[in-house]
Design a protein around this motif. Sequence first.
Motif, PDB file in Angstrom:
ATOM      1  N   LEU A  17     -36.042  -0.277   1.359  1.00 27.88           N
ATOM      2  CA  LEU A  17     -34.770  -0.001   1.193  1.00 27.88           C
ATOM      3  C   LEU A  17     -34.190   0.353  -0.021  1.00 27.88           C
ATOM      4  O   LEU A  17     -33.267   0.530  -0.058  1.00 27.88           O
ATOM      5  CB  LEU A  17     -33.998  -1.507   1.412  1.00 27.88           C
ATOM      6  CG  LEU A  17     -34.333  -2.262   2.593  1.00 27.88           C
ATOM      7  CD1 LEU A  17     -33.768  -3.831   2.618  1.00 27.88           C
ATOM      8  CD2 LEU A  17     -33.810  -1.596   3.774  1.00 27.88           C
ATOM      9  N   ASP A  19     -34.075   3.614  -0.907  1.00 28.53           N
ATOM     10  CA  ASP A  19     -33.459   4.948  -0.871  1.00 28.53           C
ATOM     11  C   ASP A  19     -32.463   4.870   0.187  1.00 28.53           C
ATOM     12  O   ASP A  19     -31.462   5.803   0.076  1.00 28.53           O
ATOM     13  CB  ASP A  19     -34.344   6.074  -0.692  1.00 28.53           C
ATOM     14  CG  ASP A  19     -35.085   6.462  -1.969  1.00 28.53           C
ATOM     15  OD1 ASP A  19     -34.582   6.263  -2.990  1.00 28.53           O
ATOM     16  OD2 ASP A  19     -36.249   6.668  -1.806  1.00 28.53           O
ATOM     17  N   ASP A  20     -32.343   3.944   1.276  1.00 26.99           N
ATOM     18  CA  ASP A  20     -31.551   4.089   2.127  1.00 26.99           C
ATOM     19  C   ASP A  20     -31.670   2.678   2.815  1.00 26.99           C
ATOM     20  O   ASP A  20     -32.494   2.019   2.907  1.00 26.99           O
ATOM     21  CB  ASP A  20     -32.157   5.275   3.347  1.00 26.99           C
ATOM     22  CG  ASP A  20     -30.997   5.411   4.016  1.00 26.99           C
ATOM     23  OD1 ASP A  20     -29.902   5.315   3.849  1.00 26.99           O
ATOM     24  OD2 ASP A  20     -31.156   6.258   5.144  1.00 26.99           O
ATOM     25  N   ARG A  21     -30.446   2.466   3.726  1.00 32.70           N
ATOM     26  CA  ARG A  21     -30.508   1.207   4.461  1.00 32.70           C
ATOM     27  C   ARG A  21     -31.022   1.619   5.654  1.00 32.70           C
ATOM     28  O   ARG A  21     -31.283   2.511   6.224  1.00 32.70           O
ATOM     29  CB  ARG A  21     -29.101   1.053   4.700  1.00 32.70           C
ATOM     30  CG  ARG A  21     -28.202   1.977   5.424  1.00 32.70           C
ATOM     31  CD  ARG A  21     -26.841   1.637   5.527  1.00 32.70           C
ATOM     32  NE  ARG A  21     -25.877   2.571   6.554  1.00 32.70           N
ATOM     33  CZ  ARG A  21     -25.555   2.018   7.535  1.00 32.70           C
ATOM     34  NH1 ARG A  21     -25.487   0.939   7.789  1.00 32.70           N
ATOM     35  NH2 ARG A  21     -24.910   3.000   8.426  1.00 32.70           N
ATOM     36  N   ARG A  22     -31.850   0.243   6.324  1.00 34.80           N
ATOM     37  CA  ARG A  22     -32.445   0.214   7.438  1.00 34.80           C
ATOM     38  C   ARG A  22     -31.959  -0.816   8.182  1.00 34.80           C
ATOM     39  O   ARG A  22     -31.647  -1.895   7.913  1.00 34.80           O
ATOM     40  CB  ARG A  22     -33.988   0.142   7.310  1.00 34.80           C
ATOM     41  CG  ARG A  22     -34.309   1.487   6.591  1.00 34.80           C
ATOM     42  CD  ARG A  22     -35.778   1.211   5.840  1.00 34.80           C
ATOM     43  NE  ARG A  22     -36.576   2.292   5.390  1.00 34.80           N
ATOM     44  CZ  ARG A  22     -37.099   3.559   5.675  1.00 34.80           C
ATOM     45  NH1 ARG A  22     -37.475   3.549   6.913  1.00 34.80           N
ATOM     46  NH2 ARG A  22     -37.474   4.100   4.694  1.00 34.80           N
ATOM     47  N   TYR A  72     -27.667  -3.504   9.863  1.00 32.00           N
ATOM     48  CA  TYR A  72     -28.634  -2.620   8.622  1.00 32.00           C
ATOM     49  C   TYR A  72     -28.481  -3.636   7.425  1.00 32.00           C
ATOM     50  O   TYR A  72     -27.507  -4.159   7.091  1.00 32.00           O
ATOM     51  CB  TYR A  72     -27.741  -1.471   8.539  1.00 32.00           C
ATOM     52  CG  TYR A  72     -27.830  -0.277   9.602  1.00 32.00           C
ATOM     53  CD1 TYR A  72     -28.902   0.684   9.353  1.00 32.00           C
ATOM     54  CD2 TYR A  72     -27.259  -0.329  10.643  1.00 32.00           C
ATOM     55  CE1 TYR A  72     -29.297   1.481  10.521  1.00 32.00           C
ATOM     56  CE2 TYR A  72     -27.552   0.569  11.712  1.00 32.00           C
ATOM     57  CZ  TYR A  72     -28.713   1.510  11.487  1.00 32.00           C
ATOM     58  OH  TYR A  72     -28.876   2.565  12.575  1.00 32.00           O
ATOM     59  N   GLU A  74     -29.313  -3.370   2.970  1.00 30.67           N
ATOM     60  CA  GLU A  74     -29.378  -2.492   1.897  1.00 30.67           C
ATOM     61  C   GLU A  74     -29.543  -3.314   0.609  1.00 30.67           C
ATOM     62  O   GLU A  74     -29.195  -4.483   0.759  1.00 30.67           O
ATOM     63  CB  GLU A  74     -28.264  -1.229   2.047  1.00 30.67           C
ATOM     64  CG  GLU A  74     -26.861  -1.863   1.711  1.00 30.67           C
ATOM     65  CD  GLU A  74     -26.080  -0.855   1.429  1.00 30.67           C
ATOM     66  OE1 GLU A  74     -26.153   0.192   0.897  1.00 30.67           O
ATOM     67  OE2 GLU A  74     -24.824  -0.955   2.289  1.00 30.67           O
TER      68      GLU A  74
END
Length: 107
Positions: A17, A19-22, A72, A74
């Motif tokens: 997590l 660099d980016d939300r997932r 999502y 983050e």
Amino acid sequence: MSQLRRGVVEYCVLALLWDDRRYGVEILRELGKVDAMVTSEGTIYPLLSRLHRDALVEAAWQESAGGPPRKYYELTPAGRQALEEFSAAWPEFNDAVLHFLNKNKTR
């Protein structure tokens, strides 16, 4: 081995997590790309709930173009700090474990 894996997978999730939300299934897929980190929904979703409860991740539902809404996740600032602390401590911990493993090989 399961205890070791359980203690480390939390930080692997935080790292995913960075660099980016997932969303959950995406996290499962990424973990599954490394044999030692393969896990199940029955493990990952309680972990994500705990990380959320501990304020290490934020969670938000978002509509999906191809199906039901997805939740999502983050990193929060506290999650980033926890991951940075783990990253700083890991090499020394790893070296300590290897020290004893290698010592055992020389006997």
